[in-house]
Design a protein around this motif. Structure first.
Motif, PDB file in Angstrom:
ATOM      1  N   CYS A  49       1.583   4.107  -3.225  1.00  0.00           N
ATOM      2  CA  CYS A  49       1.337   5.639  -2.779  1.00  0.00           C
ATOM      3  C   CYS A  49       2.175   6.546  -2.992  1.00  0.00           C
ATOM      4  O   CYS A  49       1.928   7.765  -3.947  1.00  0.00           O
ATOM      5  CB  CYS A  49       0.683   5.568  -1.642  1.00  0.00           C
ATOM      6  SG  CYS A  49       0.804   7.335  -0.768  1.00  0.00           S
ATOM      7  N   VAL A 101       0.900  -1.548   0.115  1.00  0.00           N
ATOM      8  CA  VAL A 101       0.295  -0.284   0.414  1.00  0.00           C
ATOM      9  C   VAL A 101       0.653   1.438   0.050  1.00  0.00           C
ATOM     10  O   VAL A 101       1.282   2.202  -0.688  1.00  0.00           O
ATOM     11  CB  VAL A 101      -1.259   0.130   0.770  1.00  0.00           C
ATOM     12  CG1 VAL A 101      -1.575   1.063   0.985  1.00  0.00           C
ATOM     13  CG2 VAL A 101      -2.035  -1.173   1.105  1.00  0.00           C
ATOM     14  N   TYR A 152      -7.878   8.530  -2.010  1.00  0.00           N
ATOM     15  CA  TYR A 152      -6.891   7.462  -2.564  1.00  0.00           C
ATOM     16  C   TYR A 152      -8.114   6.364  -2.304  1.00  0.00           C
ATOM     17  O   TYR A 152      -8.309   5.995  -0.990  1.00  0.00           O
ATOM     18  CB  TYR A 152      -6.037   7.464  -1.524  1.00  0.00           C
ATOM     19  CG  TYR A 152      -4.930   5.916  -2.010  1.00  0.00           C
ATOM     20  CD1 TYR A 152      -4.229   6.093  -3.509  1.00  0.00           C
ATOM     21  CD2 TYR A 152      -3.882   5.464  -0.980  1.00  0.00           C
ATOM     22  CE1 TYR A 152      -3.598   5.489  -4.121  1.00  0.00           C
ATOM     23  CE2 TYR A 152      -3.203   4.441  -1.456  1.00  0.00           C
ATOM     24  CZ  TYR A 152      -2.918   4.335  -3.328  1.00  0.00           C
ATOM     25  OH  TYR A 152      -1.318   3.615  -3.740  1.00  0.00           O
ATOM     26  N   THR A 185      -4.888  -2.992   5.869  1.00  0.00           N
ATOM     27  CA  THR A 185      -4.958  -2.214   4.954  1.00  0.00           C
ATOM     28  C   THR A 185      -5.361  -1.046   5.273  1.00  0.00           C
ATOM     29  O   THR A 185      -4.579   0.153   5.172  1.00  0.00           O
ATOM     30  CB  THR A 185      -5.599  -2.784   3.943  1.00  0.00           C
ATOM     31  OG1 THR A 185      -5.445  -3.722   3.544  1.00  0.00           O
ATOM     32  CG2 THR A 185      -5.667  -1.886   2.393  1.00  0.00           C
ATOM     33  N   LEU A 200      -3.095   3.301   5.583  1.00  0.00           N
ATOM     34  CA  LEU A 200      -4.415   3.458   4.815  1.00  0.00           C
ATOM     35  C   LEU A 200      -3.620   5.568   5.874  1.00  0.00           C
ATOM     36  O   LEU A 200      -4.170   6.563   5.889  1.00  0.00           O
ATOM     37  CB  LEU A 200      -5.308   3.430   4.070  1.00  0.00           C
ATOM     38  CG  LEU A 200      -4.952   3.052   2.914  1.00  0.00           C
ATOM     39  CD1 LEU A 200      -6.809   2.038   2.248  1.00  0.00           C
ATOM     40  CD2 LEU A 200      -4.619   3.913   2.077  1.00  0.00           C
ATOM     41  N   VAL A 242      -9.596   8.470   2.302  1.00  0.00           N
ATOM     42  CA  VAL A 242      -8.934   6.903   1.726  1.00  0.00           C
ATOM     43  C   VAL A 242     -10.868   6.605   1.324  1.00  0.00           C
ATOM     44  O   VAL A 242     -12.267   6.838   1.439  1.00  0.00           O
ATOM     45  CB  VAL A 242      -9.691   6.527   3.252  1.00  0.00           C
ATOM     46  CG1 VAL A 242      -9.293   5.042   2.881  1.00  0.00           C
ATOM     47  CG2 VAL A 242      -7.702   7.014   3.855  1.00  0.00           C
TER      48      VAL A 242
END
Length: 343
Positions: free
Chosen positions: A110, A106, A125, A139, A143, A155
């Motif tokens: 990014c 992740v 995102y 996950t 984030l 998010v």
């Protein structure tokens, strides 16, 4: 007459976007060969000047080339004018599509998107699909860190189940859920839409024109370029398309009565789902973009909404909405957090 594009809020964290967005995938990938870069940059600038400031891309489109294109288009554009959404999670493993929600991945995804887009912070995102092997809390934990570090502002999730949305939102508030939603793809209405509304999460319908079906009807198939992945979709196979043609014909009849195009009517139906809904029709032509924003001026009564829905009800539409439903992680769940052992 120019159409004024209203603004709406997605989620309860402060994200404000144009009431209609622009899906950028088809400029670079999946719907035939990439389109000329200069033309696509012109189209993006035209969209922003017209008030459509919510742009949607993903690292998998190309892969990577669509993000690079958007990065170039935004050079010299006031960054605060635009709300930019991109996605991570769809990867290729041994030549097959895979999904990854591992925290290390992740973060790496990014960082790579920021570089390609040539920006300091991603506005929205999304997890593009849900990794069914990684608890969503894991996950989302990563984030959340990226939000705290200022690398992303908001998010989102795409094609998650209602329970996954709920679990994710408990870790860090979701601004948006992106799912396919159109007159002929309505499976999210039963659980996902009510869950989003209960939690105050915005809804971003992709393919609101039925992947071009409500623009061209059955003629769509004659005009698809080599390599366009819509050719594999069940709804567009000859025996299903023959039956689905009737849906297009009925919607077209109603559009004629209303004095708008078939695509405007289909898109207006999505807009009428609520003020927390922001469809992102994609296009590669300025004239089609102008048609699409014209949908914002089409007004529908509750009776007309019901009539439209009857034309494209689940028992009328033939074929699944995706070519590989079982392996596209549609409306996916993840294992419980207690099962996770970080490597």
């Amino acid at each position: 007459m120019a159409v004024s594009v209203p603004r709406i809020k997605l989620g309860s964290q402060g994200l404000e976007v144009s009431k209609q967005g622009l899906g950028c995938m088809s400029m670079s990938a999946l719907y035939g060969p990439p389109k000329p870069e200069t033309d696509m940059i012109k189209l993006i600038h035209h969209a922003i000047d017209s008030g459509v400031t919510f742009l949607d891309t993903s690292d998998v489109y190309g892969p990577h080339t669509n993000e690079i294109l958007i990065g170039k288009a935004l050079k010299g554009v006031m960054r605060e004018k635009v709300q930019l959404a991109t996605k991570f999670g769809i990867t290729t493993k041994d030549g097959k599509m895979d999904v990854c929600g591992d925290p290390t991945y992740v973060r790496a995804a990014c960082e790579a998107s920021l570089k390609r887009l040539d920006i300091d912070c991603i506005d929205l995102y999304y997890a593009h699909r849900i990794d069914t092997r990684v608890p969503i809390e894991v996950t989302m934990g990563e984030l959340k860190k990226l939000v705290e570090e200022g690398k992303i502002k908001y998010v989102g999730l795409s094609e998650a189940s209602a329970s996954t949305i709920r679990r994710a939102h408990a870790v860090h508030p979701l601004a948006a859920v992106q799912n396919e939603w159109s007159l002929w793809s309505r499976d999210l209405e039963e659980e996902i839409v009510p869950t989003c509304r209960e939690l105050g999460i915005g809804i971003v319908p992709y393919s609101p024109l039925g992947r071009g079906f409500f623009s061209s009807g059955a003629n769509l198939m004659q005009n698809l370029a080599e390599g366009d992945f819509r050719k594999t979709f069940p709804r567009f196979q000859a025996e299903n398309l023959e039956k689905n043609k009737l849906v297009f014909e009925r919607v077209t009849e109603m559009a004629t009565r209303k004095g708008c195009s078939t695509s405007q009517l289909a898109l207006a139906w999505v807009h009428h789902q609520g003020d927390d809904v922001c469809p992102i029709p994609g296009t590669t032509k300025i004239e089609n973009f102008n048609q699409n924003i014209g949908a914002l001026s089409v007004k529908l009564s509750p009776e007309e909404m019901t009539e439209l829905e009857s034309y494209a009800s689940a028992d009328v539409v033939k074929g699944d909405r995706h070519a590989i439903m079982a392996t596209t992680w549609i409306n996916s769940d993840t294992p419980p957090l207690s099962s996770w052992k970080a490597e």
